[in-house]
Design an enzyme around this catalytic site. Structure first.
Site, PDB file in Angstrom:
ATOM      1  N   LYS A   1      16.585 -54.933  36.682  1.00 17.96           N
ATOM      2  CA  LYS A   1      17.713 -55.201  36.073  1.00 17.96           C
ATOM      3  C   LYS A   1      18.640 -56.079  36.826  1.00 17.96           C
ATOM      4  O   LYS A   1      18.778 -56.049  37.914  1.00 17.96           O
ATOM      5  CB  LYS A   1      18.156 -53.806  35.434  1.00 17.96           C
ATOM      6  CG  LYS A   1      18.885 -52.876  36.523  1.00 17.96           C
ATOM      7  CD  LYS A   1      19.266 -51.492  36.115  1.00 17.96           C
ATOM      8  CE  LYS A   1      19.644 -50.547  37.025  1.00 17.96           C
ATOM      9  NZ  LYS A   1      19.893 -49.081  36.645  1.00 17.96           N
TER      10      LYS A   1
ATOM     11  N   TYR B   1      46.349 -63.504  53.792  1.00 17.15           N
ATOM     12  CA  TYR B   1      47.379 -62.998  52.745  1.00 17.15           C
ATOM     13  C   TYR B   1      47.707 -61.696  53.033  1.00 17.15           C
ATOM     14  O   TYR B   1      47.067 -60.526  53.533  1.00 17.15           O
ATOM     15  CB  TYR B   1      46.598 -63.060  51.611  1.00 17.15           C
ATOM     16  CG  TYR B   1      46.493 -64.411  50.715  1.00 17.15           C
ATOM     17  CD1 TYR B   1      47.482 -65.181  50.494  1.00 17.15           C
ATOM     18  CD2 TYR B   1      45.188 -64.898  50.643  1.00 17.15           C
ATOM     19  CE1 TYR B   1      47.219 -66.500  49.947  1.00 17.15           C
ATOM     20  CE2 TYR B   1      44.729 -66.019  50.157  1.00 17.15           C
ATOM     21  CZ  TYR B   1      45.942 -66.835  49.797  1.00 17.15           C
ATOM     22  OH  TYR B   1      45.474 -68.154  49.182  1.00 17.15           O
TER      23      TYR B   1
HETATM   24  C1  LIG Z   1      18.894 -48.543  37.494  1.00 18.62           C
HETATM   25  C2  LIG Z   1      17.992 -47.604  37.013  1.00 18.62           C
HETATM   26  C3  LIG Z   1      16.821 -46.935  37.977  1.00 18.62           C
HETATM   27  C4  LIG Z   1      17.132 -47.248  39.256  1.00 18.62           C
HETATM   28  O1  LIG Z   1      17.691 -46.575  40.151  1.00 18.62           O
HETATM   29  P1  LIG Z   1      17.908 -46.701  41.714  1.00 18.62           P
HETATM   30  O2  LIG Z   1      19.004 -45.822  42.088  1.00 18.62           O
HETATM   31  O3  LIG Z   1      18.312 -48.132  41.997  1.00 18.62           O
HETATM   32  O4  LIG Z   1      16.641 -46.348  42.289  1.00 18.62           O
HETATM   33  C5  LIG Z   1      16.329 -45.977  37.416  1.00 18.62           C
HETATM   34  N1  LIG Z   1      16.245 -45.488  36.093  1.00 18.62           N
HETATM   35  C6  LIG Z   1      17.072 -46.014  35.412  1.00 18.62           C
HETATM   36  C7  LIG Z   1      17.307 -45.361  34.001  1.00 18.62           C
HETATM   37  C8  LIG Z   1      18.095 -46.886  35.794  1.00 18.62           C
HETATM   38  O5  LIG Z   1      18.988 -47.446  34.967  1.00 18.62           O
END
Ligand SMILES: *Cc1c(COP(=O)(O)O)cnc(C)c1O
Length: 361
Positions: free
Chosen positions: A43, A258
């Protein structure tokens, strides 16, 4: 969009993506889960690493890919990918279900009205549906009553997988309490299960279910505050590096950047790095955030600006043109994230489209 191709820019900042490290980390996840299967979680543009290149790199190893974005899943199908694809947030509107059917996308379902929507379409008898249970995280998922109704309504229509998400697999509460609730809520339901994220895969490999869901570990970061990625045999996939484009000698009492938030108490040499928050470097990283200049460890000074940040070269004999490594190979993103009060997930996901990408491995 830069994904899938290498962009060249005159500006020296680069994100180097090491695909052999990605494959190595997937093998670590594979070792942990034994005969169980893996959804490689890609994702958010593969956590900023580039969806298409991550999927191509893992195509021979991965059992399937899990993501959030329907359009990107369809693009993967249109590029010819035949692996199982899991949509972690399912569908938002029943209208999308035709696309799920056409492209054979597996939805995660978490509401009763979504069950009704599924019953109203001509769903393929061999295309699974994931039922998400709320076992204690209290984000998405059916409760103990809702899951019974959803399972009863759908079990004869399609293969089901029972899924939940752990709230504290990386923390002190662990997963046993949620695992026990999930087990109780699914008593008598004979379906495969999908439970563990990276933290659970590494810490509770016997509680991840038939389909584990590794994300951050694939990209080479540790899900644990107290354990380094190297100690978990994980290798960084993304290295963000740039160059020193200016050097300043300042007197005691002079300030940097800044807001004049850093003031020298002795004469100092300051290096200016072509990297700022418009590249994805966190603006809230305070003075003292680690940076590697030509392999030597030093620190940021003052506020991060849009295109530049300043580093301490007082004891580092490097001039303009020297390499400044912001995170990655030699400086774990986890360390930078901790200094900046965040997690490496956020650093990776924030990598800006203007940063040129160089792919290795
Ligand atoms: C993003 C996600 C993961 C992966 O989690 P990590 O901590 O990056 O391993 C697993 N399951 C779901 C439902 C997620 O949304």
């Amino acid at each position: 969009m830069i994904d899938g191709r290498v962009m060249n820019t005159s500006r020296p900042i680069r994100a180097i993506i090491d695909l052999s490290a990605l494959r190595h980390n997937h093998a670590v996840a594979r070792r942990q889960v034994g005969a169980n299967k893996l959804w490689a979680v890609v994702k958010a543009n593969a956590y900023g690493h580039g969806l298409e290149r991550a999927v191509a790199a893992l195509a021979d190893e991965a059992d399937g890919f899990a993501l959030i974005e329907l359009e990107r899943a369809i693009a993967l199908r249109q590029s010819g990918l035949t692996h199982p694809l899991l949509l972690l947030e399912g569908f938002y509107d029943a209208d999308e279900l035709a696309l799920f059917v056409r492209h054979r996308l597996i939805p995660v379902v978490h509401r009763a009205d979504q069950v009704q929507a599924l019953l109203a379409v001509d769903w393929p008898a061999d295309l699974p549906v994931y039922l998400k249970l709320d076992s204690g995280m209290h984000r998405l998922g059916f409760d103990a009553v809702g899951i019974v109704a959803a399972q009863a309504a759908l079990a004869s229509r399609m293969p089901l997988v029972l899924m939940t998400h752990f709230a504290d697999a990386d923390g002190p509460r662990g997963v046993d309490w949620q695992f026990a609730r999930f087990t109780a809520m699914t008593t008598g339901m004979d379906h495969p299960r999908s439970l563990g994220n990276s933290a659970a895969i590494l810490r509770y490999p016997d509680k991840v279910g038939d389909w584990a869901r590794p994300g951050i570990m694939l990209y080479g970061s540790s899900p644990f505050a107290e354990t380094t990625a190297a100690a978990l045999d994980l290798k960084p996939v993304m290295t963000l590096q740039s160059e020193i484009i200016g050097v300043q000698e300042i007197a005691a009492g002079e300030s940097v950047g800044y807001g004049c938030t850093f003031t020298a108490d002795q004469p100092m040499r300051i290096g200016v790095v072509a990297c700022g928050y418009a590249d994805g470097y966190p603006r809230h990283a305070p003075t003292g955030t680690p940076v590697l200049v030509e392999g030597q460890r030093t620190r940021t000074l003052g506020r991060v600006s849009m295109d530049k940040l300043c580093v301490d070269l007082t004891h580092v004999n490097v001039g303009a043109g020297g390499t400044a490594l912001l995170w990655g190979d030699g400086l774990p993103a986890d360390e930078v994230a901790t200094a900046a009060g965040t997690i490496s997930y956020e650093l990776f996901c924030a990598l800006a489209p203007r940063v040129a990408v160089e792919v290795r491995g």
